[in-house]
Design a protein around this motif. Structure first.
Motif, PDB file in Angstrom:
ATOM      1  N   ILE A  55      46.470  16.969  12.348  1.00 25.59           N
ATOM      2  CA  ILE A  55      46.449  17.376  10.985  1.00 25.59           C
ATOM      3  C   ILE A  55      46.600  18.946  11.231  1.00 25.59           C
ATOM      4  O   ILE A  55      46.656  19.599  12.309  1.00 25.59           O
ATOM      5  CB  ILE A  55      45.031  17.376  10.669  1.00 25.59           C
ATOM      6  N   PRO A  79      41.173  12.116  12.912  1.00 29.71           N
ATOM      7  CA  PRO A  79      41.897  13.240  12.751  1.00 29.71           C
ATOM      8  C   PRO A  79      41.582  14.604  13.916  1.00 29.71           C
ATOM      9  O   PRO A  79      40.538  14.990  13.582  1.00 29.71           O
ATOM     10  CB  PRO A  79      41.740  13.587  11.431  1.00 29.71           C
ATOM     11  N   ASN A 128      35.972  12.873   9.968  1.00 27.27           N
ATOM     12  CA  ASN A 128      35.567  14.263  10.156  1.00 27.27           C
ATOM     13  C   ASN A 128      34.799  14.436  11.370  1.00 27.27           C
ATOM     14  O   ASN A 128      33.604  14.883  11.389  1.00 27.27           O
ATOM     15  CB  ASN A 128      34.759  14.440   8.757  1.00 27.27           C
ATOM     16  N   LEU A 137      42.127  17.001   4.219  1.00 25.78           N
ATOM     17  CA  LEU A 137      43.339  16.322   4.696  1.00 25.78           C
ATOM     18  C   LEU A 137      44.129  16.222   3.477  1.00 25.78           C
ATOM     19  O   LEU A 137      43.818  15.777   2.453  1.00 25.78           O
ATOM     20  CB  LEU A 137      43.014  14.881   5.182  1.00 25.78           C
ATOM     21  N   THR A 138      45.605  16.249   3.901  1.00 26.21           N
ATOM     22  CA  THR A 138      46.570  16.144   2.962  1.00 26.21           C
ATOM     23  C   THR A 138      46.616  14.579   2.733  1.00 26.21           C
ATOM     24  O   THR A 138      46.307  13.925   3.283  1.00 26.21           O
ATOM     25  CB  THR A 138      47.908  16.663   3.495  1.00 26.21           C
ATOM     26  N   GLU A 159      48.242  13.126   5.675  1.00 30.21           N
ATOM     27  CA  GLU A 159      47.335  13.052   6.812  1.00 30.21           C
ATOM     28  C   GLU A 159      46.292  11.857   6.760  1.00 30.21           C
ATOM     29  O   GLU A 159      46.025  11.043   7.450  1.00 30.21           O
ATOM     30  CB  GLU A 159      46.531  14.230   6.954  1.00 30.21           C
ATOM     31  N   SER A 160      45.884  11.638   5.423  1.00 27.19           N
ATOM     32  CA  SER A 160      44.901  10.591   5.157  1.00 27.19           C
ATOM     33  C   SER A 160      45.759   9.266   5.361  1.00 27.19           C
ATOM     34  O   SER A 160      45.225   8.137   6.127  1.00 27.19           O
ATOM     35  CB  SER A 160      44.563  10.681   3.755  1.00 27.19           C
TER      36      SER A 160
END
Length: 152
Positions: free
Chosen positions: A83, A58, A8, A110-111, A114-115
């Protein structure tokens, strides 16, 4: 080499102000922007000490692009995971007496894809024996523990 994983990251904006006067319009005397979050700070310290580091994180939107640019400018190899959401921007208000007021944004969600891409980027950058991996900072919405999984 030290590989850092910052799930993050942030663009940290610091404004120096004469005094915090709630409800008033304040004019900053200085503005500074830095890449931020715990893992990013580890990479910045490692690079400042003259060692190689790779930051896996990300990144999205204009704030994410600026974070990558600022890190590269500090000699840090960046392994960005694109992302859809924008990387969070945090705000700090610094007063002359040393008082610091911080407002940290929650960051994008995050989707699942994306994760998974973040974990794959970590796998792709797995380090050799004797090197280190530092997982630091808060988890964004959509990325649940465990972040760590066995690497190759």
């Amino acid at each position: 080499m030290i590989l850092t994983v910052t799930p993050n990251p942030s663009l940290d904006r610091t404004y120096e102000i004469p005094a915090l006067d709630r409800g008033a319009v304040l004019r900053a005397t200085v503005e500074r922007m830095d890449p931020g979050a715990k893992g990013v700070n580890v990479s910045r310290a490692v690079a400042a000490a003259g060692h190689r580091t790779v930051a896996v994180l990300p990144l999205g939107g204009a704030p994410g692009a600026l974070v990558a640019q600022l890190l590269a400018g500090q000699g840090i190899d960046v392994a960005p995971v694109p992302i859809a959401g924008a990387t969070r921007s945090n705000i700090a208000l610094a007063e002359p007496d040393g008082t610091l007021t911080k407002i940290n944004a929650p960051g994008p969600e995050l989707t699942p894809a994306e994760s998974e891409a973040l974990l794959s980027a970590l796998d792709d950058r797995a380090v050799a024996a004797g090197d280190w991996i530092a997982y630091r900072g808060s988890l964004p919405r959509g990325l649940d523990p465990p972040l760590v999984r066995p690497t190759r």
